[in-house]
Design a protein around this motif. Structure first.
Motif, PDB file in Angstrom:
ATOM      1  N   THR A 109     -70.480 -52.562   9.536  1.00 12.64           N
ATOM      2  CA  THR A 109     -71.318 -51.857   8.558  1.00 12.64           C
ATOM      3  C   THR A 109     -70.498 -50.852   7.754  1.00 12.64           C
ATOM      4  OG1 THR A 109     -73.260 -52.118   9.972  1.00 12.64           O
ATOM      5  CG2 THR A 109     -73.372 -50.421   8.288  1.00 12.64           C
ATOM      6  N   PHE A 110     -69.671 -50.057   8.440  1.00 16.52           N
ATOM      7  CA  PHE A 110     -68.847 -49.076   7.725  1.00 16.52           C
ATOM      8  C   PHE A 110     -67.874 -49.752   6.768  1.00 16.52           C
ATOM      9  CE2 PHE A 110     -69.365 -46.039  11.539  1.00 16.52           C
ATOM     10  CZ  PHE A 110     -70.576 -45.597  11.040  1.00 16.52           C
ATOM     11  N   LEU A 168     -71.147 -51.349  14.069  1.00 18.62           N
ATOM     12  CA  LEU A 168     -70.858 -50.142  13.288  1.00 18.62           C
ATOM     13  C   LEU A 168     -69.613 -50.316  12.427  1.00 18.62           C
ATOM     14  CD1 LEU A 168     -71.602 -47.369  15.923  1.00 18.62           C
ATOM     15  CD2 LEU A 168     -72.828 -47.747  13.780  1.00 18.62           C
ATOM     16  N   TYR A 198     -69.005 -49.197  -2.004  1.00 11.82           N
ATOM     17  CA  TYR A 198     -68.761 -47.933  -2.706  1.00 11.82           C
ATOM     18  C   TYR A 198     -67.549 -48.060  -3.630  1.00 11.82           C
ATOM     19  CZ  TYR A 198     -68.220 -42.900  -3.440  1.00 11.82           C
ATOM     20  OH  TYR A 198     -68.120 -41.657  -3.998  1.00 11.82           O
ATOM     21  N   HIS A 207     -75.174 -42.440  -3.002  1.00 10.62           N
ATOM     22  CA  HIS A 207     -74.158 -41.388  -2.858  1.00 10.62           C
ATOM     23  C   HIS A 207     -73.195 -41.394  -4.042  1.00 10.62           C
ATOM     24  CE1 HIS A 207     -74.698 -41.120   1.788  1.00 10.62           C
ATOM     25  NE2 HIS A 207     -75.642 -40.483   1.133  1.00 10.62           N
ATOM     26  N   VAL A 222     -79.787 -51.364   3.744  1.00  6.51           N
ATOM     27  CA  VAL A 222     -80.074 -49.934   3.581  1.00  6.51           C
ATOM     28  C   VAL A 222     -78.798 -49.105   3.446  1.00  6.51           C
ATOM     29  CG1 VAL A 222     -81.175 -47.928   4.645  1.00  6.51           C
ATOM     30  CG2 VAL A 222     -82.312 -50.145   4.705  1.00  6.51           C
ATOM     31  N   PRO A 223     -77.800 -49.251   4.339  1.00  3.11           N
ATOM     32  CA  PRO A 223     -76.576 -48.454   4.153  1.00  3.11           C
ATOM     33  C   PRO A 223     -75.819 -48.815   2.874  1.00  3.11           C
ATOM     34  CG  PRO A 223     -76.553 -49.548   6.300  1.00  3.11           C
ATOM     35  CD  PRO A 223     -77.758 -50.000   5.569  1.00  3.11           C
ATOM     36  N   SER A 273     -77.234 -54.573   7.373  1.00  2.00           N
ATOM     37  CA  SER A 273     -78.463 -54.110   6.734  1.00  2.00           C
ATOM     38  C   SER A 273     -78.177 -53.679   5.296  1.00  2.00           C
ATOM     39  CB  SER A 273     -79.031 -52.941   7.530  1.00  2.00           C
ATOM     40  OG  SER A 273     -80.134 -52.373   6.857  1.00  2.00           O
ATOM     41  N   VAL A 307     -69.898 -50.873   3.731  1.00  2.00           N
ATOM     42  CA  VAL A 307     -70.271 -49.706   2.924  1.00  2.00           C
ATOM     43  C   VAL A 307     -69.076 -49.237   2.102  1.00  2.00           C
ATOM     44  CG1 VAL A 307     -70.871 -47.251   3.089  1.00  2.00           C
ATOM     45  CG2 VAL A 307     -72.187 -48.951   4.361  1.00  2.00           C
ATOM     46  N   GLN A 314     -77.582 -47.039   0.151  1.00  3.10           N
ATOM     47  CA  GLN A 314     -77.334 -45.602   0.281  1.00  3.10           C
ATOM     48  C   GLN A 314     -75.942 -45.245  -0.252  1.00  3.10           C
ATOM     49  OE1 GLN A 314     -79.717 -43.414   1.285  1.00  3.10           O
ATOM     50  NE2 GLN A 314     -78.291 -41.834   0.627  1.00  3.10           N
ATOM     51  N   ALA A 315     -74.988 -46.131  -0.064  1.00  4.46           N
ATOM     52  CA  ALA A 315     -73.647 -45.893  -0.612  1.00  4.46           C
ATOM     53  C   ALA A 315     -73.711 -45.814  -2.137  1.00  4.46           C
ATOM     54  CB  ALA A 315     -72.692 -47.008  -0.179  1.00  4.46           C
TER      55      ALA A 315
END
Length: 91
Positions: free
Chosen positions: A26-27, A23, A34, A87, A79-80, A77, A30, A83-84
């Motif tokens: 991943t964060f 996690l 971003y 957003h 996907v995140p 992944s 991301v 998604q960023a």
């Protein structure tokens, strides 16, 4: 007239050390994607007066991953990361 009832549920999450590491990785990725995409959009608007689309940002993400400096983006992944970018586009 019917009344709408809203409910909320609260869950507690206790990740294992491996899950916590995944996690965090991943964060972090991301956040990097971003901020890097936001920087590119800001630069393009200030210097060239043009807007950067989601498709351009997505292509840039692919280039960053293949560029060599950001090889660690392959470890999470996609996907995140995408998604960023969505957003950012919505913001």
């Amino acid at each position: 007239m019917a009344q709408i009832v809203k409910r909320a549920y609260r869950y507690r999450f206790h990740p294992t050390p491996g899950q916590a590491a995944e996690l965090a990785r991943t964060f972090g990725c991301v956040r990097l994607v971003y901020n890097k995409a936001l920087e590119e959009r800001t630069r393009a608007y200030r210097l060239e007066g043009r807007r950067v689309s989601y498709a351009e940002s997505s292509a840039a993400l692919t280039a960053w991953k293949r560029g060599g400096d950001y090889d660690f983006l392959f470890e999470v992944s996609s996907v995140p990361l995408q998604q960023a970018l969505r957003h950012l586009q919505a913001a």
